[in-house]
Each structure stands twice: as C-alpha cells, then as structure tokens.
Scaffold this motif. Structure first.
Motif, mmCIF file in Angstrom:
data_model
loop_
_atom_site.group_PDB
_atom_site.id
_atom_site.type_symbol
_atom_site.label_atom_id
_atom_site.label_comp_id
_atom_site.label_asym_id
_atom_site.label_seq_id
_atom_site.Cartn_x
_atom_site.Cartn_y
_atom_site.Cartn_z
ATOM 1 N N GLN A 169 0.841 -1.198 0.000
ATOM 2 C CA GLN A 169 0.000 0.000 0.000
ATOM 3 C C GLN A 169 0.875 1.247 0.000
ATOM 4 O OE1 GLN A 169 -2.501 -0.492 3.469
ATOM 5 N NE2 GLN A 169 -3.443 -2.369 2.670
ATOM 6 N N LEU A 170 0.300 2.364 -0.422
ATOM 7 C CA LEU A 170 1.070 3.605 -0.486
ATOM 8 C C LEU A 170 1.652 3.953 0.882
ATOM 9 C CD1 LEU A 170 -1.217 5.782 -2.790
ATOM 10 C CD2 LEU A 170 0.803 4.449 -3.428
ATOM 11 N N GLY A 171 0.924 3.646 1.936
ATOM 12 C CA GLY A 171 1.389 3.944 3.286
ATOM 13 C C GLY A 171 2.558 3.089 3.732
ATOM 14 N N HIS B 245 15.188 1.758 1.672
ATOM 15 C CA HIS B 245 14.148 2.745 1.383
ATOM 16 C C HIS B 245 13.157 2.115 0.410
ATOM 17 C CE1 HIS B 245 12.894 6.908 -0.384
ATOM 18 N NE2 HIS B 245 12.047 6.465 0.545
ATOM 19 N N LEU B 246 11.969 1.832 0.894
ATOM 20 C CA LEU B 246 10.941 1.213 0.073
ATOM 21 C C LEU B 246 9.969 2.277 -0.423
ATOM 22 C CD1 LEU B 246 9.499 -1.300 -1.037
ATOM 23 C CD2 LEU B 246 8.229 -1.401 1.111
ATOM 24 N N ILE B 247 9.774 2.295 -1.725
ATOM 25 C CA ILE B 247 8.843 3.247 -2.344
ATOM 26 C C ILE B 247 7.736 2.456 -3.012
ATOM 27 C CG2 ILE B 247 8.577 5.071 -4.073
ATOM 28 C CD1 ILE B 247 11.625 5.569 -3.714
ATOM 29 N N ILE B 248 6.502 2.761 -2.644
ATOM 30 C CA ILE B 248 5.341 2.127 -3.263
ATOM 31 C C ILE B 248 4.766 3.134 -4.254
ATOM 32 C CG2 ILE B 248 3.160 0.938 -2.939
ATOM 33 C CD1 ILE B 248 5.566 -0.394 -1.552
ATOM 34 N N GLN B 249 4.765 2.760 -5.509
ATOM 35 C CA GLN B 249 4.281 3.637 -6.570
ATOM 36 C C GLN B 249 2.782 3.422 -6.806
ATOM 37 O OE1 GLN B 249 6.245 5.793 -7.991
ATOM 38 N NE2 GLN B 249 8.347 5.006 -8.029
ATOM 39 N N PRO B 250 2.021 4.496 -7.029
ATOM 40 C CA PRO B 250 0.578 4.326 -7.297
ATOM 41 C C PRO B 250 0.325 3.742 -8.680
ATOM 42 C CG PRO B 250 1.214 6.632 -7.419
ATOM 43 C CD PRO B 250 2.430 5.896 -6.939
#
Lengths: 113, 114
Positions: free
Chosen positions: B83-85, B109-114
């Motif tokens: 999830q984005l959060g 560093h984890l980035i969740i892309q929409p």
C-alpha cells in the motif's frame, strides 16, 4: 497508552554550545535506551538504562556526552560542548524489561551550526 | 560483535504488488531476537514484526511476514498487497539474548508507486 515522549523535537544551536534532550518512557518500562541516528544510517546505541542504572554506556563519548535517569523514569541526554558532527537525530526508546520489544519516541533532530 | 546487513539501499514496487526486503546478520549468540522496524518520513520508528530465534515458525502480522533461516542467518521481510502507506525506510535489527541494545542495518528505502 501514551508512547515514548521526547522533547524538543528540533534544536538548532551553534557549535560549542550545550544542549539537552529529554525523554519520558512508556509508563512501567524499566529499560530505557538512547540512540544516535545519522542521516541515511540506522540508529546506533549510545546508552542503556535498567531502572536508574546505566548498564551499557560503552558507545557514549564521555568527554562531551552525559546522561542521567533520575528515579528510574525520565532521562536526559546532554552534550557539552556540541560539535558540528553531532548534528543527527537522537532517539529514545523504552522496553518493559530486558529482551522485550523496544518502542521508540519521535526523536530530537539536532543541527549544530 | 553483532552485525546486520541490508544489501538493498532502495526498492520500488507498484501498489498491490508483493515485495521482499533482505537482511542477513552475524551473531555468536544462540538465543536472540530479530526485528523489522519501519520509519516513515515523520521519523517515528515503528515495530513491524518480531522473531525469537528459538521459534522455528516464521512470524506473521497481517500483510507482513518473515522468512527466518537460522542456519543461513537470513531474516527477510515480505510485504503482501503493498500500500502507499508502506512507503518508508525499513530497518532490520538484532538484539542479543542478554538484551543489549538493538544493532541495526543501514536500512532499505521502500517506495510504493501508485
């Protein structure tokens, strides 16, 4: 249940000035930790308290850093005098007892100019 | 001395995908604990999951689970249905059986892309 409280959240000082950070652990937590977190790094332990006794302060730079935990509750971490390299986030954590999960406060971000 | 190594400085996945964060550690102790902590941009460190070394069963917490390989000294975190959060720094940490402070890795560093 209230979490670990730290103050101030941010502090900007000039080098050679003193600075102090305060931590109030979760009620009933006997063990308290201070960590230093440099930018882009994981936290590193500075000192650990069991009640009011400092049981591990081997990583604390004792020439300029000091800490105390009066009455086994609140704790203060002091730097005197501060140096440019002390700019970092100072995290406080507490746990119910040795080996238990540690809960962290929001940290104090220090900038030394 | 204990060490914790996270070999992925940054990862990026699409929302709803599954992602696995790697962690290896070194310790001479037989009884110890392993943790994954999450640190969002607000900087509050939050416990994600905890594993006791003496337990063979992998810990799970809702969408978060670990793959604990004691012999290989590996402790990876799997996030399902991301999830984005979930965007944050994730730190792997080790605590000895004598309850020293935590030894942290350098973080992913984890980035969740929409």
């Amino acid at each position: 249940e209230a979490g670990v409280v730290q103050s101030p959240r941010y502090k900007i000082i000039e080098k050679k000035q003193p600075v102090a950070f305060w931590c109030n652990p979760i009620s009933g937590h006997n063990t308290l930790y201070w960590y230093l977190q440099n930018l882009g790094q994981g936290p590193e332990l500075l000192i650990r308290y069991e009640n009011e006794e400092a049981v591990d302060d081997s990583q604390l730079p004792k020439d300029r850093f000091s800490a105390e935990r009066l009455k086994g509750v609140d704790s203060t971490l002091k730097i005197q005098p501060a140096e440019l390299g002390d700019s970092a986030v100072y995290l406080c954590a507490s746990s119910p007892d040795r080996g238990e999960t540690q809960y962290f406060g929001p940290g104090t971000r220090l900038l030394v100019l | 001395a204990q060490t914790v190594t996270q070999s992925q400085p940054e990862m990026s996945v699409q929302e709803a995908e599954t992602v696995t964060l790697s962690c290896t550690y070194d310790t001479s102790e037989n009884n110890y604990y392993l943790f994954w902590y999450k640190q969002p941009p607000s900087r509050q460190m939050i416990l994600v999951i905890r594993q006791e070394a003496y337990k063979q069963q992998n810990a799970t917490e809702n969408r978060f689970s670990v793959n604990f390989q004691k012999a290989a000294k590996s402790f990876s975190l799997k996030i399902s249905d991301s999830q984005l959060g979930d965007t944050a720094m994730y730190f792997c940490a080790h605590s000895g059986g004598g309850a020293d402070g935590l030894t942290f890795g350098k973080g992913t560093h984890l980035i969740i892309q929409p």
